[in-house]
Write an enzyme that holds these catalytic residues in place. Sequence first.
Site, PDB file in Angstrom:
ATOM      1  N   GLU A  94       0.831  -1.208   0.000  1.00  0.00           N
ATOM      2  CA  GLU A  94       0.000   0.000   0.000  1.00  0.00           C
ATOM      3  C   GLU A  94       0.866   1.259   0.000  1.00  0.00           C
ATOM      4  OE1 GLU A  94      -3.066  -0.147  -0.559  1.00  0.00           O
ATOM      5  OE2 GLU A  94      -3.670  -2.160   0.045  1.00  0.00           O
ATOM      6  N   ASP A 221      -4.248  -9.927  -8.596  1.00  0.00           N
ATOM      7  CA  ASP A 221      -4.489  -8.975  -9.691  1.00  0.00           C
ATOM      8  C   ASP A 221      -3.284  -8.197 -10.242  1.00  0.00           C
ATOM      9  OD1 ASP A 221      -4.454  -7.608  -7.239  1.00  0.00           O
ATOM     10  OD2 ASP A 221      -6.446  -6.724  -7.439  1.00  0.00           O
ATOM     11  N   GLU A 318     -18.706  -5.748  -4.231  1.00  0.00           N
ATOM     12  CA  GLU A 318     -17.325  -6.208  -4.095  1.00  0.00           C
ATOM     13  C   GLU A 318     -17.144  -7.579  -4.763  1.00  0.00           C
ATOM     14  OE1 GLU A 318     -14.864  -4.503  -3.086  1.00  0.00           O
ATOM     15  OE2 GLU A 318     -13.320  -5.812  -2.259  1.00  0.00           O
ATOM     16  N   GLU A 337     -11.684   0.237 -10.522  1.00  0.00           N
ATOM     17  CA  GLU A 337     -11.220  -0.624 -11.620  1.00  0.00           C
ATOM     18  C   GLU A 337     -12.136  -0.621 -12.835  1.00  0.00           C
ATOM     19  OE1 GLU A 337     -11.063  -1.300  -8.430  1.00  0.00           O
ATOM     20  OE2 GLU A 337      -8.969  -1.837  -8.038  1.00  0.00           O
TER      21      GLU A 337
HETATM   22  C1  DMJ Z   1      -6.014   0.342  -5.106  1.00  0.00           C
HETATM   23  O1  DMJ Z   1      -5.212   0.589  -4.008  1.00  0.00           O
HETATM   24  C2  DMJ Z   1      -5.232  -0.300  -6.228  1.00  0.00           C
HETATM   25  O2  DMJ Z   1      -5.931  -0.146  -7.426  1.00  0.00           O
HETATM   26  C3  DMJ Z   1      -4.961  -1.758  -5.980  1.00  0.00           C
HETATM   27  O3  DMJ Z   1      -4.351  -2.363  -7.090  1.00  0.00           O
HETATM   28  C4  DMJ Z   1      -6.231  -2.490  -5.662  1.00  0.00           C
HETATM   29  N1  DMJ Z   1      -7.016  -1.846  -4.635  1.00  0.00           N
HETATM   30  C5  DMJ Z   1      -7.232  -0.425  -4.701  1.00  0.00           C
HETATM   31  C6  DMJ Z   1      -8.444   0.018  -5.500  1.00  0.00           C
HETATM   32  O4  DMJ Z   1      -9.500  -0.809  -5.507  1.00  0.00           O
END
Ligand code: DMJ
Length: 433
Positions: A94, A221, A318, A337
């Site tokens: 993060e 992902d 979600e 996304e």
């Molecule tokens: C963001 O911090 C980034 O896009 C990450 O890859 C996935 N989660 C969040 C957004 O949903």
Amino acid sequence: MSDAEKAEMAERVRGEALHAWNGYKKYAWGHDALKPLSQKPFDWYGEGHSLLMTPVDALDTFTLMGLKTQADEARQLIDTRLNFDHDIYVKDFEITIRLLGSLISSYELTGDNRLLELADDLGRRMMPMFDSPTGMPYEYVNLHTGAVRGTRSNPAEIGSLLIEYGMLARHTGKQAYYDKAKRAVVELYKRRSPIGLVGSEIDVETGKWTNPTAGIMGGIDSYYEYLLKASILFGDKDCARMWQESARAIDKYLSDEQPSGLWYGQADMNSGQRTHTYYGALDAFFPAVLALGDDLHRAEQLQESSFRMWNAAGIEPEQFDYVKMQITSPNYELRPEIIESTYYLYHYTHDPRYLAMGVTYFNGLVKYCRTGDAYAALADVRTKQKSDSMESFFFAETLKYLYLLFAPESTLDFNSVIFNTEAHPMKRSLELQ
Ligand code: DMJ
């Protein structure tokens, strides 16, 4: 949609960014984030340890939106108050994608050397995370002592660091940043199953998988996303090969043609047997990756599925079971996304359908997530009950991609950048290797 109508939509998105930022300023200035319902500040690592998550993550969005006053006030706060010398264990992934990514992209956009200094200081403090027996990073690192913790990690957190540290290497000339992040990806890739899939949890000390479920969902992902993007950004041939191999396995074992359309579900990484038929807000990044990887056909098909999921409740859940066509996790965290993929697809096709999708997302967000002073996530997309959170990625990604979808293409030359997974654009020029 005419140019004037697009400009009007871009203006409306800008207005909502201002609205949310004013809420942050009013109740949470100098803190990581705003809790929009209780109107209280929130710091990820406790009081006195703010890392300015929201202002840092939002900075390049304001710059791209031409919100000069807001960009200046965020930058001034960062220049004067951001300090990484805290005795706290931070989450590598993060902190890297949100803070390091934004500092680097904002440095590129503004030329403010203080931002690069901060990025280099942060990068140096993060490096001990890679000191595991395998070279795959521990989950947490202490910014003051360099101590590490968290031996069980996942592909996304291990394999989505190369864009940021690679760019830091490019700007500072310190090649070790690139090499350590690259080694982590290679070590992870080496542990793929014989059929080419990775699982969802691995021990970074033993290198053994602790959860064999494969998919493109959260936790995996951006590992795939970064293989492709690093191959483009750095001209890295190993990443290109790893992406191509992985894409074949994803296509063979995870994609799922259903009467309702193309989806991607979960499978056992060793046998390839289907384990679940879940798709969700996080999986909706994949059309963007498919499009960037030249598979426009599948990208468009999958985007239609994402849109179907959004429309099941008027705003996306979600998680969704695409066989039962039922919501399985009902929260909405203001995630970007689906909008990111729409932006990519509009860039590649110029099909007005994607602008219309953008209008749907925008209207849903305003209708269900707007509060008097900011924006709030939803606890349940069926009841539209709100929850007390406004993640910094709402500024970094959700609003940015929505804005870029409607703004003139000259706002940001798509082909000259690669976005990190937090939507921070990195300049493609200057090959590192
Ligand atoms: C963001 O911090 C980034 O896009 C990450 O890859 C996935 N989660 C969040 C957004 O949903």
